[in-house]
Design a protein around this motif. Structure first.
Motif, PDB file in Angstrom:
ATOM      1  N   ALA A  23      20.080 -25.383   8.378  1.00  0.00           N
ATOM      2  CA  ALA A  23      19.729 -26.701   8.876  1.00  0.00           C
ATOM      3  C   ALA A  23      19.404 -27.616   7.717  1.00  0.00           C
TER       4      ALA A  23
ATOM      5  N   TYR B  22      22.736 -30.271  11.076  1.00  0.00           N
ATOM      6  CA  TYR B  22      22.413 -28.886  10.766  1.00  0.00           C
ATOM      7  C   TYR B  22      23.484 -28.210   9.916  1.00  0.00           C
ATOM      8  N   THR B  23      24.275 -29.006   9.234  1.00  0.00           N
ATOM      9  CA  THR B  23      25.320 -28.418   8.403  1.00  0.00           C
ATOM     10  C   THR B  23      25.645 -29.356   7.262  1.00  0.00           C
TER      11      THR B  23
ATOM     12  N   GLY C  19      15.512 -30.496   6.629  1.00  0.00           N
ATOM     13  CA  GLY C  19      15.882 -29.775   7.837  1.00  0.00           C
ATOM     14  C   GLY C  19      14.842 -29.740   8.918  1.00  0.00           C
TER      15      GLY C  19
ATOM     16  N   TYR D  72      20.992 -34.195  17.494  1.00  0.00           N
ATOM     17  CA  TYR D  72      19.539 -34.327  17.603  1.00  0.00           C
ATOM     18  C   TYR D  72      19.101 -34.760  19.003  1.00  0.00           C
TER      19      TYR D  72
ATOM     20  N   ARG E 298      14.663 -21.177  10.468  1.00  0.00           N
ATOM     21  CA  ARG E 298      13.798 -22.060   9.694  1.00  0.00           C
ATOM     22  C   ARG E 298      12.532 -22.336  10.493  1.00  0.00           C
TER      23      ARG E 298
ATOM     24  N   LEU F  98      13.451 -22.973  14.336  1.00  0.00           N
ATOM     25  CA  LEU F  98      14.889 -23.003  14.557  1.00  0.00           C
ATOM     26  C   LEU F  98      15.479 -21.616  14.376  1.00  0.00           C
TER      27      LEU F  98
ATOM     28  N   LEU G 260      19.488 -19.998  14.418  1.00  0.00           N
ATOM     29  CA  LEU G 260      20.855 -20.503  14.424  1.00  0.00           C
ATOM     30  C   LEU G 260      21.826 -19.400  14.001  1.00  0.00           C
TER      31      LEU G 260
ATOM     32  N   ARG H 262      25.747 -18.980  12.765  1.00  0.00           N
ATOM     33  CA  ARG H 262      26.823 -19.821  12.249  1.00  0.00           C
ATOM     34  C   ARG H 262      28.052 -18.963  11.912  1.00  0.00           C
TER      35      ARG H 262
ATOM     36  N   ALA I 258      22.472 -22.705  18.499  1.00  0.00           N
ATOM     37  CA  ALA I 258      21.096 -22.678  18.013  1.00  0.00           C
ATOM     38  C   ALA I 258      20.101 -22.944  19.137  1.00  0.00           C
TER      39      ALA I 258
ATOM     40  N   GLU J 184      15.943 -24.434  19.293  1.00  0.00           N
ATOM     41  CA  GLU J 184      14.894 -25.073  18.494  1.00  0.00           C
ATOM     42  C   GLU J 184      13.739 -25.456  19.402  1.00  0.00           C
TER      43      GLU J 184
END
Length: 1001
Positions: free
Chosen positions: A10, A41-42, A115, A145, A430, A471, A473, A475, A490, A492
């Motif tokens: 993130a 987030y990337t 992040g 978001y 995170r 968070l 995630l 990937r 993800a 959060e």
């Protein structure tokens, strides 16, 4: 230049090799095709991204000497407006991205620090610690978001160390802050002011039918109907002082004393000093960045300052071949004095601009001599007993003797882990948090001012905030031949708690003691807590074919505790791009070095504008005959839910010529916001006045562009020109339901001076129209629309239409006549064909360098639009003489029959005449402006001299910020508020000059 980057979660990227740098003598100043931007987030190559983002690097941030890094965004990106509403050092600016996201809800963007959503003061982040700031604008960038992305997102990325490159950097800056931007031109001569005051009373005598207006004026000039006799600073009475023929002070009249210029005592040239030390580097599996900073930023208004101690630690470590971790910790302690800035008679700015020049700062005796201060020594300040302006107050004395102080401790931290599960597949998590403790301590002295009757008072506030974000995630990133895929899913969760406590006591035992134990009487204390939680599930998919055809999609499901019933909603985006320059038919083009087309559509929401518990009935606790009781305050808005925006964005990015001499991007956006938060008026019989509802529709659409021309790019010399601009069209396309009629509301006049109605913008002016001055009588005139009921072809009392838009909507076929009236209340409010939204707004910059010398300058501009100059209106009044100063434009007033002028006659608090400076188009002012926002001259010592000194870099710089402004009227600054309107209490932005030395080992 080759830069390899790996996305680790993130908003985190790590440099594996090479370097990002800007050299002033070669083409690396031109943006690289492989530039990487962090989006949500990337991290992706900018060329492969379908959304609209603007990235501001550390090299541009460092050019500006600001205490709040958000101010460094000023002028850096099209469609991003930074509004510095106060010159108080450390204060928070307002940021607007692509127009106005709401009618009465939240308009501020979401900040994300490394992040993690950031909830504190951006001024707590040392600009020297920042690697880049990225502004996300369109739905492709912000929909990830969800309910927090409606007003755009500002991603702040702090610096990190690089393996094998250990650096120590020390930078010291010293300079000063000064009120360089001009204030309004006002009368500074006491003789001129008293002559005009006499004229006002003379006119009043004539208007009232006095047989001897000269005697009328002489008898009232120094009286309760004029100016208190104790402020007669001349060795003469009124008749001896004023020559009736010239209406001016007679020659030879002497003064008892000369009043001080309040600006000389309220404003100062103040010191700004800053030092930053950073140590960064790494080896093997570990990299590190540490930074500590100190800033002392004193304002030009006395006893205003911002002092900050900051520290940051960023660590990364490759614990296992498949496991990498990162720890990021930031701390800031700030100490702020904000004396003399209240929006009342305690404002230094109100006093400095508006107090008549006849009033002294220090108390005088009957002979005109100073009076000794029995408590503090020196001369006693005049607290204005009997003074017509600011009676019983003295803002400069209060700012000297009293204290409005805030001390804040703030910590932000996050811990990040990435585990590689298989090739291209990773698990990332995170955990981030933020805590601050804010202490406000107000002290009011026991001898003078508002607290003197209580023998001094103390007021203390303790506020603390704690928020955390967690968070998780998964990937996946891979390439299959020409196919590139990046996807993640993800979860959060966010929790936020705010605690507030305030108390006050009075009656000080020790006159300067600031602790509660020093006060003997206590007022009621107050405390409360706010909290909310946000739960989110989301994912994103990005695909490219041969880095030429681009697709992206995202979806997010948010649940918010702020809403009582409708807690959940879904937000999404889709985007597509085509890198045309990679097609065979453009590969060898001598015109297009790069050409990309892109488009996106999506939805975002906002929840911040509804409060924390809007759905619940509210009661105020109290004491009922010694027992606990509760009084009903308002009903709950149980059906209130998200404001939701649908956004379309289309654009083109290009680089022209093989030398990349011209870079640019053009974007069109269309943002439709539904479920606007409006206040619906309720019938008195319900026992409630307002019901907040989700109704109405608002459209923001426009065009924005950025161009950079590399005009010269030689070995020892370069010259670049950058231009950005935004054109915005704002329109209400649907109004809320009027509770009284059950139909859409015709017009909403909730914000003074503006009319909100279907087909109009939020900021179309709706007010009375100024019709000039009657040349025979000097009376002010306004336009009146009326129904000629008796057919006499003239306006008669009672025929006026008070609100033209509403009347015509209800009587579309009415025959309406137009005339003038000298009674303000009879004048018609109407749309006047002017808006506060400019035609175009933006910035341009020049960057040049020759060998080791570089020079840059940034200008801001606005073209078109109007603003209401209320501060100027306050200087053109007809209240009781002695009650306020006048602008020098009052010298153009009407004086005799036949005078043609736009400034009406003077009088003193005469019924009707006091409305001459009331709200009307008289004070609508063209809001065109150009500002010299920043200039920086730097010299970098050539490498051949550094080796002998044991240094790797040495730069000397001279910087100026907010140096000059040109507007329609001196003192008028439309850049300091969202609508451009002026304010009599505003701390105008300060100007800063700084000399810096940056040394790298």
């Amino acid at each position: 230049m080759n830069v390899k980057l790996r996305a680790l979660g993130a908003g985190a990227i790590f440099f594996l090799g090479g370097g990002l740098f800007y050299a002033q003598s070669d083409s690396t100043r031109v943006a690289e095709l492989d530039e990487v931007v962090i989006v949500g987030y990337t991290a992706v190559k900018k060329e492969d991204y379908t959304g609209s983002v603007s990235k501001v690097g550390s090299e541009n941030i460092s050019k500006k000497n600001v205490s709040n890094v958000a101010q460094a965004l000023t002028g850096e990106a099209a469609g991003v407006r930074v509004i510095t509403t106060s010159g108080q050092p450390g204060s928070e600016p307002s940021i607007r991205i692509r127009g106005f996201g709401s009618v009465s809800g939240n308009r501020e963007p979401l900040y994300v620090l490394d992040g993690v959503p950031f909830n504190g003061n951006v001024s707590a982040i040392n600009p020297d610690d920042i690697e880049s700031m990225t502004v996300l604008k369109d739905a492709t960038a912000t929909a990830i978001y969800g309910s927090r992305g409606a007003n755009g997102v500002v991603l702040i990325q702090t610096k990190k160390g690089r393996s094998g490159k250990d650096l120590i950097t020390i930078e010291t800056k010293i300079g000063f802050n000064t009120p360089l931007i001009p204030r309004y031109d006002v009368l500074t001569s006491p003789e001129q002011y008293i002559g005009l005051s006499w004229e006002a009373l003379y006119n009043q005598g004539k208007l009232n039918g006095s047989a001897d207006p000269v005697a009328y004026a002489n008898g009232r000039l120094f009286s309760s109907s004029g100016i208190n006799a104790k402020y007669n600073m001349w060795n003469a009475n009124a008749a001896q002082l004023i020559d009736p023929e010239t209406r001016m002070v007679r020659e030879g009249v002497t003064r008892k004393y000369t009043p001080e210029d309040w600006k000389d005592y309220g404003f100062q040239t103040a010191i700004r000093s800053e030092t930053n030390l950073t140590i960064s580097g790494g080896s093997g599996k570990t990299t590190y960045y540490t930074g500590i900073g100190y800033l002392k930023d004193e304002g030009y208004s006395i006893n205003s300052k911002y002092e900050r101690y900051s520290g940051r630690l960023n660590l990364t470590h490759q614990a296992k071949p498949w496991l990498k971790g990162e720890f990021n910790l930031g701390y800031a302690y700030s100490d702020t004095n904000a004396n003399g800035q209240s929006e009342d008679s305690g404002s230094i700015f109100w006093f400095a601009d508006n107090i008549p020049s006849i009033y002294p700062l220090f108390l005088r005796n009957a002979q005109g001599g100073f009076v000794a201060d029995p408590y503090y020594g020196g001369n006693q300040y005049d607290y204005g007993t009997g003074r017509g302006f600011g009676a019983l107050t003295n803002a400069i004395a209060d700012a000297t003797y009293n204290l409005d102080n805030r001390k804040k401790h703030e910590i932000n931290a996050n811990f990040f882990l990435k585990a590689d599960l298989a090739k291209g597949l990773s698990l990332e998590t995170r955990l981030g948090g933020q805590y601050y403790n804010n202490s406000r301590n107000d002290f009011s002295n026991p001898y003078y001012g508002s607290a003197a009757p209580q023998f001094g008072s103390l007021y203390k506030v303790r506020a603390e905030l704690f928020s955390h974000n967690f968070l998780q995630l998964v990937r996946y990133m891979s390439r299959f031949g020409n196919h590139g895929v990046q996807a993640f899913a993800a979860h959060e969760s966010t929790d936020w708690v705010y605690n507030y406590l305030s108390a006050s006591k009075y009656g000080l035992v020790i006159p300067d003691g600031g602790d509660f134990n020093n006060a003997i009487n206590q007022n009621p204390a107050y405390s409360y807590s706010y909290n909310y939680a946000l739960e989110s599930y989301f994912g994103q998919f990005m695909y490219d074919y041969d880095n030429k055809y681009l697709l992206s999609a995202s979806v997010r499901r948010d649940g918010s505790s702020r809403f009582l019933n409708d807690k959940w909603d879904t937000f999404y985006s889709v985007g597509a791009g085509w890198v045309v320059s990679k097609e065979n038919f453009l590969k060898d083009s001598s015109v297009f070095n790069k050409l990309k087309l892109k488009a996106s559509y999506g939805t975002v929401g906002d929840q911040a504008g509804v409060g924390y518990y809007p759905g619940y009935n509210v009661y105020n606790p109290g004491n009922f005959m010694g027992l606990p009781g509760a009084a009903f305050d308002r009903i709950g808005y149980s059906d209130l839910t998200w404001e939701k925006s649908k956004q379309f964005d289309g654009g083109v990015e290009f680089t022209l010529l093989k030398s990349r001499a011209i870079e640019g991007q053009i974007n069109y956006f269309n943002k439709v916001t539904d479920n606007l938060i409006f206040d619906r008026r309720l019938a008195p019989s319900t026992g409630n006045s307002i019901l907040k509802v989700n109704e109405g529709q608002l459209v923001n659409k426009g065009l924005e562009f950025n161009f950079t021309a590399h005009l010269v790019n030689k070995e020892n010399f370069f010259l670049d020109l950058t231009l950005n601009a935004e054109h915005l069209n704002n329109e209400l396309t649907k109004m809320p339901i009027d509770g009284a009629t059950g139909l859409p509301k015709l017009i909403d006049l909730a914000e003074a001076g503006f009319g909100r109605a279907e087909g109009h913008s939020l900021y179309d002016f709706y007010m009375r129209e100024w019709a000039g001055v009657n040349p025979q009588t000097g009376a002010a005139q306004w336009t009146v629309h009326y129904t000629d009921n008796n057919g006499n072809g003239a306006f008669d009392k009672g025929e006026q239409i008070l609100s033209l838009f509403e009347y015509m909507a209800q009587n579309p076929n009415a025959n309406v006549s137009v005339g003038t009236t000298e009674v303000y209340q009879e004048a018609t409010q109407k749309y006047v064909g002017k808006s506060a939204i400019p035609d175009v707004r933006g910035a341009f910059a020049v960057n040049t360098g020759y060998k080791a010398i570089s020079l840059s300058a940034q200008f801001l501009y606005g073209i078109g639009g109007y603003s209401y100059d209320g501060a100027y209106a306050n200087l053109m009044g007809n209240g009781q003489v002695g009650g306020n100063n006048w602008s020098t434009d009052i010298l153009q007033r009407w004086q005799n029959p036949g005078d043609v002028t736009n400034v009406p006659r003077l009088s003193s608090n005469r019924a009707g005449d006091t409305n001459y400076n009331s709200r009307s188009t008289r004070f609508l002012t063209k809001s065109d402006y150009i500002v010299l926002n920043n200039v920086r001259l730097a010299y970098t010592l050539p490498n051949k001299y550094l080796t002998n000194l044991g240094l790797s870099g040495l730069t000397f710089s001279l910087t100026g910020d907010n140096l000059w402004i040109s507007t329609k009227r001196k003192g008028f600054n439309p850049t300091t508020s969202e609508t451009g309107n002026s304010d009599i209490y505003r701390y105008s932005p300060l100007s800063t000059f700084t000399f810096g030395v940056k040394t790298t080992f």
